[in-house]
Design a protein around this motif. Sequence first.
Motif, mmCIF file in Angstrom:
data_model
loop_
_atom_site.group_PDB
_atom_site.id
_atom_site.type_symbol
_atom_site.label_atom_id
_atom_site.label_comp_id
_atom_site.label_asym_id
_atom_site.label_seq_id
_atom_site.Cartn_x
_atom_site.Cartn_y
_atom_site.Cartn_z
ATOM 1 N N PRO A 116 -37.129 5.058 18.320
ATOM 2 C CA PRO A 116 -37.221 4.277 19.724
ATOM 3 C C PRO A 116 -38.671 3.555 19.906
ATOM 4 C CG PRO A 116 -36.263 5.423 20.967
ATOM 5 C CD PRO A 116 -36.381 5.948 19.760
ATOM 6 N N PRO A 117 -39.128 2.345 20.123
ATOM 7 C CA PRO A 117 -38.366 0.908 19.810
ATOM 8 C C PRO A 117 -38.039 0.282 18.425
ATOM 9 C CG PRO A 117 -40.356 0.018 20.682
ATOM 10 C CD PRO A 117 -40.561 1.938 20.252
ATOM 11 N N LEU A 118 -38.448 1.242 17.008
ATOM 12 C CA LEU A 118 -38.789 0.921 16.257
ATOM 13 C C LEU A 118 -38.169 0.519 15.946
ATOM 14 C CD1 LEU A 118 -41.594 3.573 16.084
ATOM 15 C CD2 LEU A 118 -41.829 1.050 15.006
ATOM 16 N N SER A 119 -37.619 -0.011 13.311
ATOM 17 C CA SER A 119 -36.106 -0.934 13.809
ATOM 18 C C SER A 119 -35.468 0.407 13.009
ATOM 19 C CB SER A 119 -36.715 -1.209 12.150
ATOM 20 O OG SER A 119 -37.902 -0.585 11.565
ATOM 21 N N GLY A 120 -35.331 1.727 12.647
ATOM 22 C CA GLY A 120 -35.020 2.630 12.259
ATOM 23 C C GLY A 120 -33.945 3.344 13.385
ATOM 24 N N PHE A 121 -34.452 3.420 14.282
ATOM 25 C CA PHE A 121 -33.454 3.409 15.436
ATOM 26 C C PHE A 121 -32.327 3.406 15.483
ATOM 27 C CE2 PHE A 121 -32.928 2.941 20.100
ATOM 28 C CZ PHE A 121 -31.963 3.970 20.073
ATOM 29 N N PHE A 122 -32.630 1.768 15.685
ATOM 30 C CA PHE A 122 -31.072 1.093 15.542
ATOM 31 C C PHE A 122 -30.360 1.392 14.314
ATOM 32 C CE2 PHE A 122 -34.945 -0.635 18.133
ATOM 33 C CZ PHE A 122 -34.080 -0.751 19.427
ATOM 34 N N SER A 123 -30.728 1.405 13.827
ATOM 35 C CA SER A 123 -29.897 0.735 12.668
ATOM 36 C C SER A 123 -29.633 2.217 11.997
ATOM 37 C CB SER A 123 -30.493 0.110 11.135
ATOM 38 O OG SER A 123 -31.996 1.267 10.530
ATOM 39 N N LYS A 124 -30.445 3.336 12.161
ATOM 40 C CA LYS A 124 -29.392 4.274 11.825
ATOM 41 C C LYS A 124 -29.265 5.052 12.331
ATOM 42 C CE LYS A 124 -32.992 7.834 10.593
ATOM 43 N NZ LYS A 124 -33.256 9.096 10.283
ATOM 44 N N ASP A 125 -28.615 4.837 13.697
ATOM 45 C CA ASP A 125 -28.191 5.576 14.719
ATOM 46 C C ASP A 125 -26.588 4.940 15.013
ATOM 47 O OD1 ASP A 125 -29.898 7.090 15.722
ATOM 48 O OD2 ASP A 125 -30.672 6.315 17.272
ATOM 49 N N SER A 126 -26.873 3.544 14.494
ATOM 50 C CA SER A 126 -25.836 2.580 15.324
ATOM 51 C C SER A 126 -24.501 2.911 13.845
ATOM 52 C CB SER A 126 -25.708 0.903 15.086
ATOM 53 O OG SER A 126 -26.886 1.129 13.266
ATOM 54 N N VAL A 127 -25.229 3.201 12.548
ATOM 55 C CA VAL A 127 -24.579 3.822 11.309
ATOM 56 C C VAL A 127 -23.675 5.616 12.087
ATOM 57 C CG1 VAL A 127 -24.700 5.256 8.999
ATOM 58 C CG2 VAL A 127 -26.186 3.015 9.573
ATOM 59 N N LEU A 128 -24.745 6.167 11.956
ATOM 60 C CA LEU A 128 -23.956 7.654 12.524
ATOM 61 C C LEU A 128 -22.817 7.117 13.927
ATOM 62 C CD1 LEU A 128 -27.251 9.564 13.008
ATOM 63 C CD2 LEU A 128 -25.106 9.753 11.465
ATOM 64 N N ALA A 129 -23.781 6.731 14.776
ATOM 65 C CA ALA A 129 -22.058 6.344 16.453
ATOM 66 C C ALA A 129 -20.784 5.917 15.342
ATOM 67 C CB ALA A 129 -23.188 5.052 16.788
ATOM 68 N N ALA A 130 -20.904 4.910 14.399
ATOM 69 C CA ALA A 130 -19.318 4.289 13.470
ATOM 70 C C ALA A 130 -19.291 5.556 13.339
ATOM 71 C CB ALA A 130 -19.965 3.386 13.283
ATOM 72 N N ALA A 131 -20.041 6.225 12.973
ATOM 73 C CA ALA A 131 -18.775 8.210 11.917
ATOM 74 C C ALA A 131 -17.767 8.317 13.261
ATOM 75 C CB ALA A 131 -19.945 8.322 11.103
ATOM 76 N N LEU A 132 -18.698 8.468 14.072
ATOM 77 C CA LEU A 132 -18.713 9.374 15.702
ATOM 78 C C LEU A 132 -16.390 8.742 15.560
ATOM 79 C CD1 LEU A 132 -18.692 11.932 17.429
ATOM 80 C CD2 LEU A 132 -20.014 10.923 18.611
ATOM 81 N N ASP A 133 -16.631 7.589 15.639
ATOM 82 C CA ASP A 133 -15.719 6.677 15.494
ATOM 83 C C ASP A 133 -13.981 7.294 14.312
ATOM 84 O OD1 ASP A 133 -13.864 5.590 17.481
ATOM 85 O OD2 ASP A 133 -14.292 3.318 15.907
ATOM 86 N N ALA A 134 -15.173 7.717 13.178
ATOM 87 C CA ALA A 134 -13.922 7.386 12.504
ATOM 88 C C ALA A 134 -13.388 8.746 11.841
ATOM 89 C CB ALA A 134 -14.584 6.796 11.156
ATOM 90 N N GLY A 135 -12.250 9.360 12.506
ATOM 91 C CA GLY A 135 -11.590 10.410 12.969
ATOM 92 C C GLY A 135 -12.674 12.218 12.461
ATOM 93 N N LEU A 136 -12.003 12.564 12.016
ATOM 94 C CA LEU A 136 -13.013 14.355 11.981
ATOM 95 C C LEU A 136 -13.549 14.626 11.056
ATOM 96 C CD1 LEU A 136 -12.609 17.131 13.119
ATOM 97 C CD2 LEU A 136 -10.661 17.848 11.376
ATOM 98 N N TYR A 137 -12.784 13.915 9.830
ATOM 99 C CA TYR A 137 -13.907 13.377 8.676
ATOM 100 C C TYR A 137 -15.389 12.517 9.363
ATOM 101 C CZ TYR A 137 -15.259 12.737 3.564
ATOM 102 O OH TYR A 137 -15.714 12.437 3.195
ATOM 103 N N GLY A 138 -15.246 11.661 9.820
ATOM 104 C CA GLY A 138 -16.216 11.063 9.809
ATOM 105 C C GLY A 138 -17.221 11.519 10.782
ATOM 106 N N VAL A 149 -40.430 -4.584 14.888
ATOM 107 C CA VAL A 149 -39.135 -5.928 15.418
ATOM 108 C C VAL A 149 -37.908 -5.821 14.556
ATOM 109 C CG1 VAL A 149 -41.414 -6.761 16.406
ATOM 110 C CG2 VAL A 149 -40.251 -7.713 13.905
ATOM 111 N N GLY A 150 -37.554 -5.539 13.021
ATOM 112 C CA GLY A 150 -36.669 -5.861 12.891
ATOM 113 C C GLY A 150 -35.143 -5.494 12.719
ATOM 114 N N GLY A 151 -35.528 -4.169 13.799
ATOM 115 C CA GLY A 151 -34.118 -3.621 14.385
ATOM 116 C C GLY A 151 -33.391 -4.179 15.349
#
Lengths: 491, 630
Positions: free
Chosen positions: B391-413, B476-478
């Motif tokens: 942080p606070p560069l763009s990759g932080f925001f996007s990669k982490d939100s992808v991973l956080a979403a995976a955490l919500d997607a059951g055991l497989y996720g 700033v893109g993130g």
Amino acid sequence: MTTPAVDWFALSPTLALLAAAGLALLGSVLVPHRATRVFSAVVCALGFVGAGVAAGLLYWKSPNATLEVADAIRRDRFGALAQIVLAGVGFLAVGISYAQRVRRDHIGEYYALLAAAGGGMVFLVEAQNLMTLFLGLEWFSICLYILCAIEIDRVGSLEAGLKYLIVGSFGSAILLFGSALVYGATGALEFGEIAAAIEQGSLQDDGLVLAGLAMLLAGLGFKASAAPFHMWTPDVYEGAPTPVTAFMAAATKAVALVLTMRILVTAFPAEEDLWTIAVAVIACVSLAWGNIAALVQRNLKRMLAYSSVSHAGFMLIAIAANNELGGRALLYYLIPYSAASLGAFAVIAARERELGDRVTLDNIGGMGWERPTLGVAMWIFMLAFAGLPLTGGFVGKFYVFAAAYDRGWWWLVIAGVIATAISLYYYLAVIRAMYMRMPAELRLAPAGGSPPREALLSASVVACAAVTVGSFFLVEPLIDLAEKAASQLPF
Amino acid sequence: MIVSAWICLLSPLAAAVLITVLGTRISRKGAGYLTALSVFVSFISALVALFVLVREEPEERSHASTLWTWLSAGEFEVGLRILVDPLSLLMMLIVSGVGALIVAYSIGYMHGSDEERRFFAYMGLFVFSMLLLVQAGDLLILLAGWGLVGLCSYLLIGYDQHRPAAIAAAKKAFIMNAVGDATIALALFVLVQQVETLEYGGVFGRIDEVGGDWAMTLVALGLLGGAVAKSAQVPFHTWLPDAMEGPTPVSALIHAATMVTAGVYMLVRLNPIFEEAAGIQDLAAGIGAVTLLMAGLIALVQTDIKRVIAYSTMSQIGYMFLGAGLTSYGNGMFHLMTHAFFKALLFLAAGIIIHALVMEQDIRRMGGLRHMLPRTFAAVLIGGLALSGIPPLSGFFSKDSVLAAALDAGLYGQILWAAGLVGAFLTALYTFRMIFLVFGGEPSPFVREHLHRPKLDEPSMWMAWTVGALALLAVVGGWIQIAGVWHPLSDFIEPVAESHVEPTLAQDILTSVLAVALGLAGIALAWWLYSARRRAVPRLAQGERVLERKLFWDEAYDLAFYRPATWIAAYAYRFVEQPLIAGSIKGLTAGARLLSGRTTDVQTGLLRTYVLALGSGAALLALVFLAVRG
């Protein structure tokens, strides 16, 4: 006996061309010599434009088919669409002819005959009885006999004219005999009445009707240069002045095929089981003969003559299908085929004028690089003949095959596909010759230096190429036109 | 608005056609300016479309337009149809925006090359093809765009047509992609057979009518095959590293920012199809996870600067696949966008380094460049930090939100989530290994001898300002989307592709803390290992060799396809081709010629023959007719 009511509007395309023919003839006498060429060419071109416009109006204003002039002609969209194609062919033929070295005192006649032949053709596609059929046929045929022989200083031209005249007379005689037999059996001239008479009198098995039908088929097959009635074609196409060949290859075939479909569908529905098979067999023979004979040709005009025989075969498939899809396919097929045919012969004409010699696969070498416009155009025409995508030839074949398949004649589709595969050999040979010869191999020496590039001929070629490619991209509207036209025939 | 979409699509094509037609009548530089201008026009048109679109109600933000219908048979229509909706518009903006910057950069990069016109014509054609792909209104046009970008990729990888390596790489890329194109085409056949249309709306509306799971699975599998090949995911990934043989701007535009992300776009665009075939969607996520780990590992031992970044691209697209496969479409697209910024930045900066070092690409021969190319160093550092998710560069925001979403997607996720976290560590490690090796330490002898400091002339300025612009975007893109706080991008995509996973704030925070910690650990390890130039690669000798051979993928393909194919071919040639095919073809041609000769023999030129044929033909017809009916 009263004079029948004349629907001048239905005759207007013919009249426009007749007027042009008359004016061109007058011009050759009255207009000073220097201006004859311009005057007669312009008049002739205007005649074709007028015929095209009139045919367009006729198409637009004929939502329902009607019989006109004492039931001698049928005013319908089927004929009108064919007339539009013919007018376009004639117009472009004028552009191709313009720089042809015709003897000065023959120029007026040349264009007058071209316009008159066009007039006969646009009349013929409307024909609805046996008399108008024969009248129209002879009308344009006689004009073409003379046009073939118009370069009287050249033996080849004279030979072509004479051969066409004699064999053509024989063909016309067969057609006339056939008409007489049909008339004798049914007592009717008008196509619809013939059908009714056969139906009512149960004349399906009548010997006169059957023999008459066979002779009519042979006569029309002759004009369409379908095998085995095609034998005049290579000789006449080769000998005739190239612009005339171009006109004949595109227009004569179109007229003959359109008329074949009209007469078979309108007058002989009761004999359907016979003539569909007969036409399919003729189509197969044409495909086989045309393609196989084209394989060994070195002379380009002869090769294209055989190619035109094979294309007659393709279009006969559409007729043999005897359904509305077939009508649509035939009318659509005519558009890219006419354009490619005209264009290909125009490119040959250009080369011929450059070399002062017959064009063969050998002396066309390197042309693609010397004349890029003509080279690319020729490429397009060959691909269209072969039926490859991005040209209308592809869609045309697609619809033809679809029509045959719709009828359940998949064997006819297979025959067509095999013929297409064979034809690739000689069409691609032209492209190969134009582009892939080594410069050292060529040793070209244009006779008397290169003539100036002819703007009018190039423009015509480009227009032909545009139609060939454009008909691929504008399938929808064109098929729509063809559909409306074909739906007016009683399938 | 639809007009501006058409302008957006056609403007680069017009430039490409114009350059081709004008030939030498346009100067080399003029070709560059023309293409850059045309792509910039595309970007402006896309912006115009965006402003119109955001003022409409979210449900109404979908506009289809058909330029012309080529063929229609029943309900099946073929025509040039485009669709402008939030998803395609986002892609249009990325493609034309990043594309404009990269083409402008190329004006400097390609300066003095022999065939600049050809290069820029290809670039224009590529941007058009990519826009066609993303703007397509039905699957057929999508496939057309798909094939065209593959063609452009082929042409541009092999741009330097005198280098055999470039030609080989181009062929490899084309063949691998052709496999993907073929699987898409097969999927479309099944789809047409099932629902009788290829138009997006029609297909999605009738997805329930598809008979049987097998059909749905086949369709999704075929489409996924294309996506995997185009996006260089396992097992169709081996072409991408070789594709680095192309000029660097090509690597940046096609093999990082746009074309290779087409697979992700497809997963998001066709989400109703993939959601019907849930197994295939999970498969896509799994492929993404495997790829991101594998590519991260291989990147650790690569020595070519562009190949390091190429493996990084594969790895990052793995994240996008992971996100899109787990139905977190908004986040997947978000990562696609930020990745386009920082990866293009890294490639273009690498291009400056390569330019300055007379085309040397081996990072072992570089070193100490931070003093000599300070601005490039800053650019690479920004790109590297963004890539590592700091942080606070763009990759932080996007990669982490992808991973956080995976955490919500059951055991497989959650399993994939763990893989993604390991990937984050690897990413930081290989990125900073590269940075420390290239910029850290003392200048190597090679650098001392060969470095040309970029002159501040006009071509170099084109390269400088575009890199600057991308660096700004990478920073700033993130900020456009901050997990748990605001998410306009996901909301914008929502009507087209609705995400089914919604991570809680706790999951977001947990993921971010872990990912950043792992990223920093990776950087620290890289510093410890490489900063003093102690080693070039980690110590495990056996593992090292395996990684250096890229896990033997090329060898495996060789063994599985090439060897058997050549073996079979050799035998087929000897025992089938020679005696049977060649013999029969010779026989056929000889027969055809003979037959052809016969037909011309009949053509005597004598009138009596002709008349005889005509007359006997007519007589035969008449006799047959009479006989049949008699």
